[in-house]
Design an enzyme around this catalytic site. Structure first.
Site, PDB file in Angstrom:
ATOM      1  N   HIS A  82      58.000  22.048 104.383  1.00 26.08           N
ATOM      2  CA  HIS A  82      56.786  22.751 103.958  1.00 26.08           C
ATOM      3  C   HIS A  82      56.096  23.503 105.087  1.00 26.08           C
ATOM      4  O   HIS A  82      54.990  24.013 104.874  1.00 26.08           O
ATOM      5  CB  HIS A  82      55.783  21.770 103.351  1.00 26.08           C
ATOM      6  N   LYS A 116      40.885  26.971 100.410  1.00 28.19           N
ATOM      7  CA  LYS A 116      42.080  26.282 100.889  1.00 28.19           C
ATOM      8  C   LYS A 116      41.698  25.466 102.107  1.00 28.19           C
ATOM      9  O   LYS A 116      40.584  25.593 102.637  1.00 28.19           O
ATOM     10  CB  LYS A 116      43.207  27.263 101.216  1.00 28.19           C
ATOM     11  N   ARG A 117      42.609  24.621 102.550  1.00 24.96           N
ATOM     12  CA  ARG A 117      42.380  23.827 103.748  1.00 24.96           C
ATOM     13  C   ARG A 117      41.970  24.740 104.908  1.00 24.96           C
ATOM     14  O   ARG A 117      42.534  25.821 105.084  1.00 24.96           O
ATOM     15  CB  ARG A 117      43.679  23.074 104.083  1.00 24.96           C
ATOM     16  N   LYS A 138      45.403  29.937 108.607  1.00 22.52           N
ATOM     17  CA  LYS A 138      45.012  30.466 107.295  1.00 22.52           C
ATOM     18  C   LYS A 138      43.926  31.539 107.429  1.00 22.52           C
ATOM     19  O   LYS A 138      43.611  32.248 106.480  1.00 22.52           O
ATOM     20  CB  LYS A 138      44.538  29.329 106.385  1.00 22.52           C
ATOM     21  N   THR A 148      50.313  27.858  97.057  1.00 21.36           N
ATOM     22  CA  THR A 148      50.343  27.777  95.597  1.00 21.36           C
ATOM     23  C   THR A 148      49.049  28.293  94.986  1.00 21.36           C
ATOM     24  O   THR A 148      49.040  28.683  93.825  1.00 21.36           O
ATOM     25  CB  THR A 148      50.599  26.335  95.118  1.00 21.36           C
ATOM     26  N   LYS A 200      48.064  30.492  91.393  1.00 25.67           N
ATOM     27  CA  LYS A 200      47.028  30.155  90.410  1.00 25.67           C
ATOM     28  C   LYS A 200      46.083  31.333  90.198  1.00 25.67           C
ATOM     29  O   LYS A 200      45.688  31.638  89.066  1.00 25.67           O
ATOM     30  CB  LYS A 200      46.256  28.925  90.878  1.00 25.67           C
TER      31      LYS A 200
END
Length: 947
Positions: free
Chosen positions: A425, A677-678, A683, A789, A793
């Site tokens: 991952h 998100k985290r 990110k 993911t 969505k």
């Protein structure tokens, strides 16, 4: 109390019927009636006075919640079931029937229906003895279960009406449920989507995880930034779980390995705990198949309570064994900067692996009915390791097979490799787990012996493949591929590399094991101090001996998959290139997916209704490829009007939610721009907020008329947790909230720009935000996000994405169309070169980026010191410097792309068409498609359907 219980039992028995129910199953070639091992007895009782009573509810309530294969529960029987649970299985005082009581009674009523299907599914799998997949994951981010369960059972309307008769709405009752605190981010949510798809597609499969009492943490935002407190999701009980006190397994830590008289290794002594099973039913959609998520909790036997110490007043000492066992399942990802934290994490991972494998093997042996053929084990069992956390499955399965089941090493290794598979991952080095060899040897001595043997066998395989003629090449491959890092070669192969150079012996009489060179920074500190310099040479800092868990996964499994096309190529060409060259057949791609049930059908009923109306069927919930038919209606004005109405309805809900949670009022007619998100530097939430700062600065330089003409109104919404010990991520959270506090009270700006950080982001919050989103940011540094993911969505719910060519963004852009995706930034193949340019001092920052940094440092958002945060974007080298994640490099293209977003949003007809095309193109990203690929290509399992 005893009299009351006896009377209740008597009442239940006198007012119930024994239901003998049977199910049939369907597979590709067989059809047979299967009688479950349990019969279900359903009872009811008269309500307490304070429970709302409806005279229209018939006496049928006193009867049966019957065979779900031939009887769909009606409103009366559901009402009766809820009232029964409120009275006879309450977790609260039965004096009232307020919302918390109503939730637990309703959940227990739904669980009754699930148990019927659950038992039948289990019996079918037992009788057919089909091959079964087991998905091991440290996380399962389930979210709330009630609406999902009644939706999958197709009983939403019935439960809504039943609760109406009892004085409540289904929505208000469902809102009482707390999210299960069993996960953190995409890893856990993916695992939960997979379980939904496995059940929906009727595959024989289970999930295995840990039952965390306090979860990761509950996030609280204060004037000082993020603070963490323990989750309390289990304090008043979990109505979905069933404790299996009869299913428990011993788990050992520490001790030593001794050789028995029979020549077999035995692991003895040490600390012994017990893992106890808690089961959670996972229902499929429009199917009776209900699979199991088995969670392990840890304890010790009562006999280990030291009564002598307790009675002597040494209470802590007396309970030490129990406390040490229980804390294993306290917290998800406990901080591991301390030695104790590392030990606890390793204990967690081994507990998951050991208990799960013992359970799997017990089931395999039982299904063999006394005729156990271990060579058939891989034909009946598939174990999927979700990331590297369950890596210890490999040496644990070897230990059980060799030490306990009497298999030879060769037999056990063949079985293990054929059974286990690994999903990667991440490409981040820190996430490719490595464990201290010394720590692992202390905690799991037998497993270290096994890992050493696997490592030696790997060395032999590499030498056999490449020979010894090119020793330089061979040494590089061994350095990269070995499981054991910073180790000498084993004696069995050391001679192949010629006589090693004589290593000088220092004054202590010891031979150093690694390079003696002192780092330049250390040399500078030691100049002019001969004593210190000599000491540094004599006592070199040796690199620690480590166990590379990702390498062990690749070696020990038969399949390795990435989770997006670009990620899988990086895995093959960079992360595990040497392994790919040796075993190309092992490597696959399995692009992630999300369940369309939870992520559009249930969480966005307004849009779901519009889709069903225009496509003409609800079959798209199971066959998402039907969503592509929306493309032919994308220009239809009537559809666009209905589409926008559904979106605005969701935005109004979010505006109300934000007011309640944060106190900020937002305009539902503004664009909702969301990044949830985290929190992590790669990110790039920092890129997003600096873009907002630039936007704000430009607004402040304009007149009111100019800014209104230039900028589209936006509500910028953030959400996500920063790991408790990740200081830089927590600085980003604080900075976002500081910027929001300034902008949101600036009367000159008003509704043109709002910035809101939603505290304690979780699945339930996502189910609210995602349907309301219009722009979503997936802006990671290219090549660093494995898949993502949440991007799927958002696209599924008709949201435009702005992002880099990273992870699943690449495939989403291909499916929705390049014109319907806002692309910016450097590409993955450019990143290494850009970092080298930076290190060489060749990077010239854009003047707009410098302008933003200067504005932040001016005190525009308060006089908090942001030097550490902004400083990470400056300089050309050094830890925490040099803009490793290329925020400055991508900043110009990012803000220019945001101007394109504004221009597109002004044309609502165009924007709505783009939104429709995103939903239509998201069909590929259903977790049903992903699971079918795993089942066919990795697990080799077939569906078994109850009918």
């Amino acid at each position: 109390m005893m009299a009351t219980s006896a009377m209740a039992v008597s009442h239940c028995c006198s007012n119930s019927r024994l239901i003998d129910f049977r199910f049939r199953y369907r597979s590709s070639s067989l059809s047979r009636r299967v009688k479950p091992s349990l019969c279900i007895r359903c009872v009811s009782s008269e309500p307490k006075q304070k429970i709302v009573h409806d005279d229209s509810i018939s006496d049928l309530e006193e009867g049966v919640i019957s065979n779900l294969s031939s009887f769909t529960p009606d409103v009366a029987s559901i009402t009766s079931s809820i009232r029964y649970h409120a009275e006879f299985t309450p977790l609260f005082s039965s004096r009232s029937f307020e919302l918390p009581e109503a939730f637990f009674a309703t959940a227990q009523s739904v669980r009754d229906a699930l148990i019927i299907n659950w038992n039948a599914t289990y019996d079918l799998h037992e009788e057919m003895n089909a091959k079964q997949a087991y998905y091991l994951s440290m996380e399962f981010l389930q979210g709330r279960a009630l609406l999902n369960a009644v939706g999958n059972l197709e009983l939403t309307g019935e439960y809504a009406e039943a609760l109406g008769k009892l004085g409540h709405t289904l929505e208000s009752v469902a809102s009482q449920e707390q999210d299960a605190a069993l996960g953190n981010g995409g890893l856990g949510r993916l695992a939960s989507c997979f379980l939904d798809s496995l059940a929906t597609l009727n595959y024989p499969a289970w999930g295995y995880g840990l039952r965390y009492k306090y979860g990761l943490f509950k996030q609280i935002l204060t004037k000082d930034g993020q603070e963490e407190v323990a989750e309390n999701w289990l304090e008043i009980g979990n109505p979905w779980e069933i404790v299996r006190n009869d299913i428990s397994y011993p788990v050992k830590f520490g001790g030593k390995v001794v050789m028995g008289s029979d020549g077999k290794s035995r692991w003895i002594g040490g600390e012994d705990i017990v893992a106890v099973a808690y089961d959670v039913p996972i229902p499929g959609y429009k199917t009776k198949t209900t699979i199991n998520l088995r969670l392990w909790s840890t304890k010790v036997p009562s006999k280990l309570l030291d009564l002598n110490a307790f009675n002597a007043g040494e209470h802590t000492k007396a309970c030490e064994a129990q406390a040490n066992a229980e804390k294993i399942c306290y917290i998800l990802y406990p901080g591991d900067e301390s030695e104790e934290g590392k030990i606890l994490r390793l204990k967690q991972q081994y507990t998951l692996c050991s208990a799960s494998l013992q359970d799997i093997i017990t089931r395999f042996e039982r299904r063999c009915v006394g005729n156990v053929k271990w060579e058939k084990f891989p034909e009946k069992v598939a174990v999927q390791m979700n990331d590297t956390h369950p890596t210890l499955c490999i040496p644990e399965l070897m230990r059980i097979l060799v030490d306990l089941k009497g298999k030879t090493w060769e037999e056990a290794w063949s079985i293990t490799q054929s059974t286990v598979a690994y999903t990667n991952h991440t490409v981040l080095p820190e996430a490719l787990e490595k464990w201290s060899y010394e720590l692992m040897q202390r905690l799991l001595p037998r497993h270290v012996e096994i890992i050493e043997m696997i490592d030696e066998q790997l060395i032999q395989d590499i030498i056999s493949e490449y020979g010894t003629s090119n020793q330089e090449m061979l040494e590089k491959k061994l350095a990269t591929m070995r499981i054991l890092e910073n180790f000498d070669l084993p004696a069995s192969v050391a001679d192949l590399f010629g006589k090693p150079k004589e290593t000088p012996i220092d004054e202590t009489g010891e031979k150093p094991e690694a390079n003696n060179e002192v780092a330049p920074s250390e040399r500078d500190e030691l100049k002019g101090d001969d004593t210190q310099k000599n000491k540094a040479v004599q006592e070199p800092v040796l690199p620690p001996k480590m166990v590379r868990m990702a390498n062990l996964c690749v070696v020990g499994g038969h399949a390795v998959n990435g989770v997006a096309a670009i990620h899988s190529e990086i895995v093959k060409n960079e992360v595990f290139n040497d392994f790919f060259l040796l075993w190309p057949e092992k490597f696959q791609n399995k692009t992630n997916g999300v369940t369309p049930r939870r992520w559009i059908h249930f969480c966005n009923p307004d849009l779901s209704s519009v889709i069903t109306k225009w496509i003409g069927t609800e079959d798209w919930v199971l066959k998402t490829e039907i969503l592509a038919e929306l493309r032919k209606f994308a220009d239809n004005k009537d559809l666009q009007i209905e589409w926008r109405a559904a979106k605005r309805s969701n935005k109004i809900k979010v505006a109300s939610f934000l007011k309640e949670k944060t106190g900020y009022s937002v305009n539902p007619d503004a664009m909702f721009d969301i990044q949830v998100k985290r929190i992590h530097e790669y990110k790039r939430q920092l890129l997003n907020i600096l873009g907002i700062v630039y936007r704000y600065k430009k607004m402040k330089e304009m007149t009111a008329a100019e800014r209104k003409a230039k900028f589209v109104p936006r509500v910028c919404i953030f959400g996500g947790k920063a790991f408790s010990t990740y200081v830089q991520a927590k600085r980003i959270v604080k900075f976002i909230t500081d910027v929001g506090a300034t902008i949101n009270r600036d009367s000159d700006i008003g509704d043109l720009l709002k910035v809101v950080f939603v505290p304690d982001y979780n699945v339930s919050v996502a189910e609210l935000l995602i349907p309301a989103s219009e722009l979503s940011q997936h802006i990671s540094t290219a090549g660093m996000e494995a898949s993502g993911t949440s991007n799927m969505k958002f696209a599924m719910n008709g949201c435009m994405l702005i992002g880099t060519l990273d992870g699943a963004n690449v495939e989403i852009r291909e499916e929705v169309g390049e014109d319907n995706f806002f692309l910016f930034g450097a590409q993955a193949h450019e990143i290494a070169g850009l970092r080298k340019e930076r290190a060489a001092g060749k990077f010239v920052p854009d003047e707009r980026f410098e302008e933003v940094k200067k504005f932040v440092r001016s005190g525009a958002f308060g006089y908090r010191n942001y030097d550490e945060l902004i400083g990470s974007l400056e300089g050309n080298e050094g830890y925490g410097r040099a803009d490793y994640f290329l925020v400055g490099k991508d900043f110009p293209s990012y803000i220019e792309c945001q101007e394109e977003v504004d221009n597109a949003y002004r044309d609502q007809t165009k924007w709505t068409k783009m939104s429709i095309m995103n939903t239509a193109g998201s069909y590929k990203f259903s977790s049903d498609r992903t699971i079918n690929e795993y089942a066919k290509d990795i697990w080799n399992i077939e569906p078994l359907e109850l009918i």
